[in-house]
Write an enzyme that holds these catalytic residues in place. Structure first.
Site, mmCIF file in Angstrom:
data_model
loop_
_atom_site.group_PDB
_atom_site.id
_atom_site.type_symbol
_atom_site.label_atom_id
_atom_site.label_comp_id
_atom_site.label_asym_id
_atom_site.label_seq_id
_atom_site.Cartn_x
_atom_site.Cartn_y
_atom_site.Cartn_z
ATOM 1 N N CYS A 103 45.958 52.867 25.687
ATOM 2 C CA CYS A 103 47.269 52.331 24.336
ATOM 3 C C CYS A 103 47.160 51.709 25.010
ATOM 4 C CB CYS A 103 48.526 53.090 24.728
ATOM 5 S SG CYS A 103 49.074 54.227 26.179
ATOM 6 N N GLY A 111 49.905 65.950 27.323
ATOM 7 C CA GLY A 111 48.861 67.067 26.961
ATOM 8 C C GLY A 111 48.997 67.158 25.072
ATOM 9 N N GLY A 112 48.896 66.013 24.739
ATOM 10 C CA GLY A 112 48.745 65.450 23.180
ATOM 11 C C GLY A 112 47.628 65.830 22.559
#
Length: 404
Positions: A354, A236-237
């Site tokens: 990413c 959850g960043g």
């Protein structure tokens, strides 16, 4: 630098678990650092950084040391000997490091450094894939950048504090930082330190989050009061960043197939003072169907090869396999097809990874937009972030809008 036997032995133990037992480097380091409570910050730093260094340069070092799987303890000490010689550290008079051939190590290093796959310490298939995807000269620059140690970047939690105040409080705790142009909430540590023990962290005033990752939540263009779904939330960043962007107003739904990750997110959310978030485990398709055409914004931070973040996960170079890449591309297509249905007419969708590979990024977006599921969406913009250009993690994001 004077080497201490107990610290070096801890590094050898860590390498054995990573190389021979297939364990993840970050978990191994956590485990090894619990060996001795008397170790101070410098000792812990030595163990962690030396282990990561040898993992990062595994292919180069094993080639120089003529060490092969499965790595015996003498072989692991030979790798450590290579590390010492290449860093100009005096070899101690220990039987495990007797007869380390310093001149031959330097000669082999000079020889192998001319060949990219050895110099950058990557598997053959990955070197070929990178060259095919990005072209020879860009891939050469990119993989060199991805082999640099990642800097520690913080994101000020604007629900509780502004960046300038945070900078001052951190300074009071002996942690000096600098701002980053173009990253409104980011602070970069001037010197590596353990920030998780600080009062500022325990009070939820910041999160550790790479600068590239901090660009994803703003890309979704959320507004306070909206219903926003983070459909692949993980720990959850980005969810927490979205909550800050929403000023704690509206409804933020964090979803993931792993309940354990969402439990960690709840703990982080409490520390961050996030009140507008709820978590939902994706146990079946009903969870998604309930939200069909109901979300103003949807973030799909899709599972991917993770090639953009190997600076912080150097062992992933050895764990990643071509079959996994093919499989994950299928998962990405399914996620785009199924989860995009949650976007309501006039709403917006961000697809992010990413990864630095076009086949996981722009090609997936093109495939989606050309499909039946994507025909209601129009492409707005995209951003590809390369480590060699930004100095931070490699990332990709694309913003799409659903027609009214």
């Amino acid at each position: 630098m004077r080497l201490h036997r107990n610290l070096v032995f801890a590094v050898i133990d860590a390498l054995n678990l990573i190389f021979n037992e297939g364990e993840y480097a970050d978990k191994v380091i956590e485990k090894i650092l619990r060996y001795d409570k008397r170790w101070g910050a410098r000792d812990r730093g030595f163990i962690a950084e030396t282990t990561y260094d040898i993992v990062r340069w595994k292919r180069l070092y094993t080639e120089i040391a003529e060490a092969h799987e499965p790595y015996s303890r003498p072989h692991l000490f030979r790798l450590f000997g290579v590390w010492c010689v290449l860093r100009g550290i005096r070899i101690p008079d220990w039987k495990q490091l007797e007869g380390t051939p310093q001149r031959r190590i330097k000669g082999r290093f000079d020889e192998l450094s001319k060949i990219r796959k050895y110099r950058e310490s990557i598997p053959d298939w990955l070197d070929e894939l990178g060259e095919k995807a990005l072209g020879g000269s860009l891939w050469t620059r990119e993989i060199a950048a991805l082999n640099q140690q990642a800097e520690v970047i913080l994101r000020a939690n604007t629900l509780k504090i502004q960046k300038k105040q945070l900078q001052a409080l951190l300074s009071d705790e002996g942690i000096e930082t600098e701002t980053l142009k173009g990253y409104p909430d980011a602070l970069k540590l001037k010197e590596r330190k353990n920030v998780f023990t600080t009062k500022t962290f325990k009070d939820g005033l910041f999160e550790v989050q790479d600068a590239s990752s901090q660009l994803v939540a703003p890309f979704l263009e959320v507004q306070p009061g909206q219903r926003v779904v983070d459909a692949c939330a993980g720990a959850g960043g980005k969810t927490l960043h979205l909550a800050a962007q929403m000023e704690n107003k509206g409804q933020l739904i964090a979803m993931d197939i792993y309940e354990s990750k969402l439990k960690k997110l709840k703990v982080r959310a409490r520390r961050n003072g996030v009140h507008n978030m709820e978590t939902r485990v994706i146990e079946n398709t009903k969870v998604i169907k309930k939200l069909h055409s109901k979300a103003d914004r949807v973030l799909l931070d899709a599972p991917c090869s993770g090639l953009g973040v190997i600076r912080r996960n150097p062992d992933s170079k050895w764990k990643l396999q071509p079959e996994f890449l093919e499989r994950i591309k299928g998962v990405q297509r399914d996620i785009l097809r199924d989860y995009s249905k949650m976007v309501k007419p006039g709403g917006k969708l961000v697809y992010a990874t990413c990864s630095i590979l076009p086949e996981e990024n722009s090609e997936q977006v093109q495939h989606f937009l050309a499909s039946e599921a994507g025909h209601e969406f129009t492409f707005v913009k995209e951003q590809s972030i390369l480590s060699s250009q930004s100095g931070f993690d490699g990332f990709y994001m694309a913003l799409m809008e659903k027609s009214n």
